[in-house]
Design a protein around this motif. Structure first.
Motif, PDB file in Angstrom:
ATOM      1  N   THR A 106       0.867  -1.164   0.052  1.00  0.00           N
ATOM      2  CA  THR A 106       0.135  -0.006   0.090  1.00  0.00           C
ATOM      3  C   THR A 106       0.993   1.488  -0.002  1.00  0.00           C
ATOM      4  N   LEU A 107       2.057   1.250   0.740  1.00  0.00           N
ATOM      5  CA  LEU A 107       2.788   2.134   0.759  1.00  0.00           C
ATOM      6  C   LEU A 107       3.561   2.703  -0.760  1.00  0.00           C
ATOM      7  N   LEU A 108       4.153   1.325  -1.243  1.00  0.00           N
ATOM      8  CA  LEU A 108       4.506   1.728  -2.662  1.00  0.00           C
ATOM      9  C   LEU A 108       3.543   2.080  -3.680  1.00  0.00           C
ATOM     10  N   THR A 109       2.281   1.910  -3.238  1.00  0.00           N
ATOM     11  CA  THR A 109       0.993   2.263  -4.280  1.00  0.00           C
ATOM     12  C   THR A 109       1.258   4.126  -4.290  1.00  0.00           C
ATOM     13  N   GLU A 110       1.124   4.355  -2.897  1.00  0.00           N
ATOM     14  CA  GLU A 110       0.921   5.826  -2.774  1.00  0.00           C
ATOM     15  C   GLU A 110       2.305   6.576  -3.247  1.00  0.00           C
ATOM     16  N   ILE A 111       3.604   5.983  -3.135  1.00  0.00           N
ATOM     17  CA  ILE A 111       4.854   6.613  -3.729  1.00  0.00           C
ATOM     18  C   ILE A 111       4.577   6.619  -5.187  1.00  0.00           C
ATOM     19  N   ALA A 112       4.325   5.468  -5.874  1.00  0.00           N
ATOM     20  CA  ALA A 112       4.172   5.484  -7.347  1.00  0.00           C
ATOM     21  C   ALA A 112       3.460   6.470  -7.795  1.00  0.00           C
ATOM     22  N   GLN A 113       2.161   6.678  -7.073  1.00  0.00           N
ATOM     23  CA  GLN A 113       1.228   7.652  -7.618  1.00  0.00           C
ATOM     24  C   GLN A 113       1.547   8.987  -7.329  1.00  0.00           C
ATOM     25  N   LYS A 114       2.250   9.361  -6.251  1.00  0.00           N
ATOM     26  CA  LYS A 114       2.866  10.623  -5.993  1.00  0.00           C
ATOM     27  C   LYS A 114       3.901  10.945  -6.844  1.00  0.00           C
ATOM     28  N   VAL A 115       4.634  10.136  -7.257  1.00  0.00           N
ATOM     29  CA  VAL A 115       5.835  10.409  -7.859  1.00  0.00           C
ATOM     30  C   VAL A 115       5.694  10.108  -9.535  1.00  0.00           C
ATOM     31  N   GLY A 116       4.749   9.282  -9.743  1.00  0.00           N
ATOM     32  CA  GLY A 116       4.494   9.188 -11.229  1.00  0.00           C
ATOM     33  C   GLY A 116       3.559   9.926 -11.812  1.00  0.00           C
ATOM     34  N   GLY A 117       2.529  10.447 -10.848  1.00  0.00           N
ATOM     35  CA  GLY A 117       1.552  11.369 -11.484  1.00  0.00           C
ATOM     36  C   GLY A 117       0.811  10.861 -12.603  1.00  0.00           C
ATOM     37  N   ASN A 118       0.328  11.386 -13.795  1.00  0.00           N
ATOM     38  CA  ASN A 118      -0.269  11.182 -14.894  1.00  0.00           C
ATOM     39  C   ASN A 118       0.413  10.006 -15.869  1.00  0.00           C
ATOM     40  N   HIS A 119       1.731  10.006 -15.527  1.00  0.00           N
ATOM     41  CA  HIS A 119       2.740   9.102 -16.554  1.00  0.00           C
ATOM     42  C   HIS A 119       2.668   7.711 -15.959  1.00  0.00           C
ATOM     43  N   VAL A 120       1.955   7.566 -14.941  1.00  0.00           N
ATOM     44  CA  VAL A 120       1.925   6.075 -14.566  1.00  0.00           C
ATOM     45  C   VAL A 120       0.291   5.639 -14.314  1.00  0.00           C
ATOM     46  N   ASN A 121       0.275   4.454 -14.305  1.00  0.00           N
ATOM     47  CA  ASN A 121      -1.145   3.738 -14.011  1.00  0.00           C
ATOM     48  C   ASN A 121      -0.811   2.796 -13.069  1.00  0.00           C
ATOM     49  N   VAL A 122      -0.890   3.252 -11.634  1.00  0.00           N
ATOM     50  CA  VAL A 122      -0.631   1.860 -10.731  1.00  0.00           C
ATOM     51  C   VAL A 122      -1.970   1.226 -10.114  1.00  0.00           C
ATOM     52  N   ALA A 123      -1.543  -0.161 -10.295  1.00  0.00           N
ATOM     53  CA  ALA A 123      -2.497  -1.154  -9.898  1.00  0.00           C
ATOM     54  C   ALA A 123      -2.188  -1.380  -8.520  1.00  0.00           C
ATOM     55  N   GLY A 124      -2.934  -1.140  -7.410  1.00  0.00           N
ATOM     56  CA  GLY A 124      -2.748  -1.520  -5.975  1.00  0.00           C
ATOM     57  C   GLY A 124      -3.172  -2.947  -5.788  1.00  0.00           C
ATOM     58  N   LEU A 125      -2.185  -3.850  -5.610  1.00  0.00           N
ATOM     59  CA  LEU A 125      -2.920  -5.259  -5.449  1.00  0.00           C
ATOM     60  C   LEU A 125      -3.123  -5.466  -4.179  1.00  0.00           C
ATOM     61  N   VAL A 126      -2.227  -5.135  -3.192  1.00  0.00           N
ATOM     62  CA  VAL A 126      -2.432  -5.371  -1.884  1.00  0.00           C
ATOM     63  C   VAL A 126      -3.510  -4.013  -1.497  1.00  0.00           C
ATOM     64  N   LYS A 127      -4.414  -4.404  -0.965  1.00  0.00           N
ATOM     65  CA  LYS A 127      -5.481  -3.091  -0.649  1.00  0.00           C
ATOM     66  C   LYS A 127      -5.283  -2.517   1.048  1.00  0.00           C
ATOM     67  N   PRO A 128      -5.658  -1.280   0.944  1.00  0.00           N
ATOM     68  CA  PRO A 128      -5.507  -0.658   2.071  1.00  0.00           C
ATOM     69  C   PRO A 128      -6.360  -1.514   3.117  1.00  0.00           C
ATOM     70  N   GLY A 129      -5.750  -1.697   4.360  1.00  0.00           N
ATOM     71  CA  GLY A 129      -6.530  -2.427   5.449  1.00  0.00           C
ATOM     72  C   GLY A 129      -6.145  -3.940   5.292  1.00  0.00           C
ATOM     73  N   GLN A 130      -5.531  -4.370   4.215  1.00  0.00           N
ATOM     74  CA  GLN A 130      -5.311  -5.808   3.920  1.00  0.00           C
ATOM     75  C   GLN A 130      -4.217  -6.158   4.916  1.00  0.00           C
ATOM     76  N   ASP A 131      -3.929  -7.306   5.327  1.00  0.00           N
ATOM     77  CA  ASP A 131      -2.919  -7.783   5.930  1.00  0.00           C
ATOM     78  C   ASP A 131      -1.955  -8.614   4.904  1.00  0.00           C
ATOM     79  N   PRO A 132      -0.706  -7.630   4.954  1.00  0.00           N
ATOM     80  CA  PRO A 132       0.204  -7.903   3.818  1.00  0.00           C
ATOM     81  C   PRO A 132       0.856  -9.603   4.306  1.00  0.00           C
ATOM     82  N   HIS A 133       0.819  -9.898   5.489  1.00  0.00           N
ATOM     83  CA  HIS A 133       1.478 -11.268   6.083  1.00  0.00           C
ATOM     84  C   HIS A 133       0.851 -12.392   5.310  1.00  0.00           C
ATOM     85  N   GLU A 134      -0.779 -11.907   5.220  1.00  0.00           N
ATOM     86  CA  GLU A 134      -1.786 -13.109   4.874  1.00  0.00           C
ATOM     87  C   GLU A 134      -2.003 -13.111   3.375  1.00  0.00           C
ATOM     88  N   TYR A 135      -1.724 -12.007   2.704  1.00  0.00           N
ATOM     89  CA  TYR A 135      -2.143 -11.792   1.502  1.00  0.00           C
ATOM     90  C   TYR A 135      -1.670 -12.691   0.472  1.00  0.00           C
TER      91      TYR A 135
END
Ligand SMILES: [Zn+2]
Lengths: 305, 141
Positions: free
Chosen positions: A34-63
């Motif tokens: 989720t953190l890298l999704t935010e970073i990629a969106q902030k840094v990439g702006g309109n030049h990127v299309n980011v698919a956040g696959l681990v969703k906010p609130g999802q447990d990354p240990h169990e995903y």
């Protein structure tokens, strides 16, 4: 206006009003954090299309990635991984993408803290070194680490899309300025809490990086992963420590079952200090990194004061 | 044990009562345990001498501890000092230093902290027009 001319004007309007619709020069990014999704969106702006696959609130240990997640990863030119062994499904990504897109384990480029691996947890056991230690995967709980991660993502975007270098650089700079301000705010807020009261008891061991940055000592109820149950002996030791150290409050986590934590408060008389975002972004305050850190620091400091 | 049934019953009740009190103490977990004075968190205050030195004058300053301002002012001389009393645990203390100058040039400001009967600890901060930093002073190691 002829019909042909009208259709042409309509098409032009659609293409010009939606830069993503032109498609070809938008960089596809798949993010497993989720953190890298935010970073990629902030840094990439309109030049990127980011698919956040681990969703906010999802447990990354169990995903576990779904077939659709794997398809999105296969379509991406850049696959952002949290690293430090948290993705125990790397083989599935490799299989799905055939190594087509560039995989970047951002966490592996960041400073490392070691934790004791849980011997009952096969994935942790496999990742452990000769001394039974594993890398602590929770790097995002240090603002300094997120700053470093931002430069890693920025450089990866520039490498894949050098034409937009200037944009990536200026957007990263703006985001880094905000992170620096966030870190300064956190330091001042934590300074309100005497250093001998900086004892953090949380549901699982996710705050070592935060503790190192801001002078806390961590007592975790579980180990690193959320998938294991704490032993009776571990809980008894923890209750003893909480009493001895006169810890005023212990904390719940947004992705975990609070049962054991509540039981410990009953035994020790410590209060529940609030709920923390331990494993990345979530709902509410924690839907942005800035909000997540402010929520966590404020909750901790105000409860332990 | 010999004797009348009544005497035996009385003895048994007394023996049971004698057992119940320590048992009750062993098995209950009163909430007050946490508040017992085990003194892990010391409340004793220590006398401290604070001294600020700025390479540019005049300067305005404020020092905050635990969210409360403990010393502030304005100085036309490079050196100012004060005495104060604060709790100083082995883990150390954080002092927030906010300082500002009227001159637009890079300036160093040094905060010297001397606890009673102990060595002086020094921290230096750089800034232009203003500086703001959390400074940690610890006597450990
Ligand atoms: Zn975690």
């Amino acid at each position: 206006m002829t019909i042909e001319k009208g259709v042409f004007m309509c098409l032009m309007f659609i293409l010009l009003s939606n830069p993503l619709a032109s498609g070809a020069d938008v960089l596809k990014v798949a993010s497993f954090s989720t953190l890298l999704t935010e970073i990629a969106q902030k840094v990439g702006g309109n030049h990127v299309n980011v698919a956040g696959l681990v969703k906010p609130g999802q447990d990354p240990h169990e995903y576990q990635p779904t077939p659709d997640d794997l398809k999105q990863a296969a379509d991406a030119k850049l696959i952002l991984l949290s690293g430090k062994h948290i993705e125990h499904y790397l083989d599935k990504i490799q299989q799905a993408t055939g190594g087509k897109g560039e995989s970047l384990s951002v966490g592996d480029a960041l400073p490392n803290l070691k934790m004791k691996a849980d011997p009952d947890e096969p994935q942790e056991k496999a990742a452990a070194d000769a001394n039974g230690m594993i890398d602590d995967p929770h790097w995002w709980n240090s603002v300094a680490n997120v700053e470093k991660a931002t430069t890693v993502v920025r450089d990866a975007l520039i490498k894949l899309d050098p034409a937009n270098r200037a944009d990536y650089e200026s957007r990263a700079k703006a985001y880094l300025t905000k992170l620096e301000a966030l870190d300064q705010w956190a330091k001042r807020k934590v300074a309100e809490l005497p250093r001998d009261k900086r004892k953090l008891v949380t549901s699982h061991d996710a705050f070592q990086y935060l503790a190192k940055d801001y002078g806390f000592k961590v007592y975790a109820i579980e180990g690193v992963s959320t998938e294991t149950e704490p032993s009776d002996r571990h809980i008894a030791e923890l209750i003893d420590q909480i009493k001895k150290q006169q810890v005023k409050a212990i904390f719940l986590e947004s992705t975990l079952n609070p049962k054991v934590t509540v039981e410990i408060t009953r035994e020790t008389g410590a209060k529940i200090g609030g709920t923390l975002y331990a494993d990345g972004l979530g709902e509410g305050d924690g839907s942005t990194y800035d909000g997540m850190i402010r929520h966590n620091i404020e909750t901790i400091v105000d409860a332990l004061k | 044990m010999r004797g009348s049934p009544l005497a035996r019953a009385v003895m048994t009740v007394i023996a049971l009562l004698a057992l119940i009190f320590p048992l009750q103490r062993l098995t209950s977990h009163p909430k007050a345990t946490v508040a017992q004075p085990r003194a892990q968190v010391s409340t004793a205050k220590k006398k401290l001498h604070l001294e600020l030195t700025s390479t540019t004058v005049p300067f305005k300053f404020q020092i905050t501890h635990g969210g409360e301002p403990i010393w502030s002012g304005e100085s036309n001389s490079a050196n100012v000092s004060t005495d104060t009393e604060l709790r100083f645990p082995p883990e150390g203390i954080d002092l927030v230093l906010d300082v500002s100058w009227t001159q637009d040039k890079e300036t160093a400001v040094r905060l010297a902290l001397t606890p009673e009967n102990a060595d002086t600890m020094l921290k230096t901060v750089w800034g232009t027009m203003s500086a703001s930093e959390v400074l940690t002073f610890s006597q450990e190691k």
